[in-house]
Design an enzyme around this catalytic site. Structure first.
Site, PDB file in Angstrom:
ATOM      1  N   ASN A 157     -10.418  45.527 -12.625  1.00 59.77           N
ATOM      2  CA  ASN A 157      -9.801  44.946 -13.812  1.00 59.77           C
ATOM      3  C   ASN A 157      -9.040  43.653 -13.513  1.00 59.77           C
ATOM      4  OD1 ASN A 157      -8.350  47.146 -12.508  1.00 59.77           O
ATOM      5  ND2 ASN A 157      -6.673  46.744 -13.920  1.00 59.77           N
ATOM      6  N   HIS A 204      -3.328  56.560 -14.003  1.00 60.24           N
ATOM      7  CA  HIS A 204      -4.155  55.907 -15.016  1.00 60.24           C
ATOM      8  C   HIS A 204      -4.882  56.911 -15.906  1.00 60.24           C
ATOM      9  CE1 HIS A 204      -3.850  52.399 -12.190  1.00 60.24           C
ATOM     10  NE2 HIS A 204      -3.644  51.810 -13.340  1.00 60.24           N
ATOM     11  N   TYR A 221      -5.348  39.996  -6.181  1.00 62.97           N
ATOM     12  CA  TYR A 221      -4.216  40.170  -7.100  1.00 62.97           C
ATOM     13  C   TYR A 221      -3.547  38.832  -7.332  1.00 62.97           C
ATOM     14  CZ  TYR A 221      -4.419  45.210  -7.003  1.00 62.97           C
ATOM     15  OH  TYR A 221      -4.820  46.498  -7.187  1.00 62.97           O
ATOM     16  N   HIS A 257      -4.605  53.831  -6.537  1.00 65.57           N
ATOM     17  CA  HIS A 257      -3.775  53.573  -5.360  1.00 65.57           C
ATOM     18  C   HIS A 257      -3.259  54.859  -4.711  1.00 65.57           C
ATOM     19  CE1 HIS A 257      -2.739  49.198  -6.810  1.00 65.57           C
ATOM     20  NE2 HIS A 257      -3.909  49.595  -7.216  1.00 65.57           N
TER      21      HIS A 257
END
Ligand SMILES: *[C@@H]1O[C@H](CO)[C@@H](O)[C@H](O)[C@H]1NC(C)=O
Length: 256
Positions: free
Chosen positions: A130, A218, A95, A246
């Site tokens: 992603n 999502h 991240y 998550h």
């Protein structure tokens, strides 16, 4: 983190089984010169007793923050208890924007210095998520990283998610190697289908970053539902493991 213990021994038929894992990164790739290549195949022998255990983790690289270090600690404990054979990462390895280059200190700060338990010093099989595509995606795929940390192995092979293509918002994505997308996707679907179809494995497990169906924020990934799920169903895939949302979900279907 998910722990999985697959016993290859099929009691009913008294036949030794095998296991095939097809890993793909949800958003695609294979370098351009590879577009027509079959999925790369790696071998991983089971234990002599015929079983195989592994941990699955995704959405993790945060230099230890967001409880990454705590999860790593528990993975180390469970990994030792289960005597795991390998670890799978479902992507979003670094991240917020992947790795900047093979020299990016995030590789060690979010990976090598975090997963330090002895039980986790096994082969890691990683795909891309992603967030990984927002950096220099070739960096994570570069075998040179294995000189820094021998357990690292990351490949891309498969996938689909129109959102990041058509609506990148303010993010920049590194789509080298996946264009033209339609051609890339068609090839990768064909490759996965034939890998699954010709496999005689007792267990067929597919791993990717994005959800197929989900109860999470999502939402379903329409392209996976339309193009990919039918392939899994037609080829007796036992389960599909992903991250991206998550949260923990176990999704089953009454349809075959
Ligand atoms: C870390 O885990 C604790 C305990 O589950 C939780 O309360 C906290 O919100 C988590 N921290 C972050 C940044 O996610």
């Amino acid at each position: 983190m998910i722990k999985i213990n697959v016993h290859f021994y099929d009691k009913k038929s008294s036949m030794k089984g095998a296991c095939v894992l097809v890993l793909f990164s949800c958003i695609m790739c294979l370098s351009i010169c590879n577009t027509n290549a079959e999925l790369e195949r790696l071998q991983h022998s089971p234990k002599s007793g015929g079983s195989l255990s592994f941990l699955v983790v995704g959405d993790w690289g945060r230099r230890g923050a967001y409880n990454q270090s705590q999860v790593a600690l528990q993975m180390g404990r469970i990994g030792a208890k289960m005597d795991i054979d390998f670890v799978i990462s479902t992507g979003n390895n670094f991240y917020n924007d992947g790795l900047k280059s093979v020299d990016d200190p995030a590789f060690e700060e979010s990976y090598s210095k975090i997963y330090t338990a002895k039980s986790l010093q096994k082969q890691w099989y990683n795909v891309l998520g992603n967030h990984d595509y927002r950096g220099d995606v070739e960096a994570q795929l570069n075998p040179i990283l294995r000189k820094i940390d021998a357990k690292w192995l990351c490949k891309r092979s498969f996938m689909v998610n129109a959102d990041y293509f058509t609506n990148p918002k303010d993010h920049t994505y590194d789509w080298r190697g996946v264009m033209p997308r339609v051609k890339y996707m068609a090839n990768v679907l064909k490759d996965v289908e034939s890998a699954l179809k010709y496999s005689t494995a007792r267990w067929k497990i597919v791993v990717g970053h994005h959800t197929i169906r989900t109860a999470g924020g999502h939402g379903d990934t329409t392209e996976l539902v339309d193009l990919f799920l039918p392939i899994l169903k037609a080829n007796d895939v036992d389960f599909y493991i992903n991250e991206h949302d998550h949260c923990l979900q176990r999704i089953s279907s009454t349809e075959r």
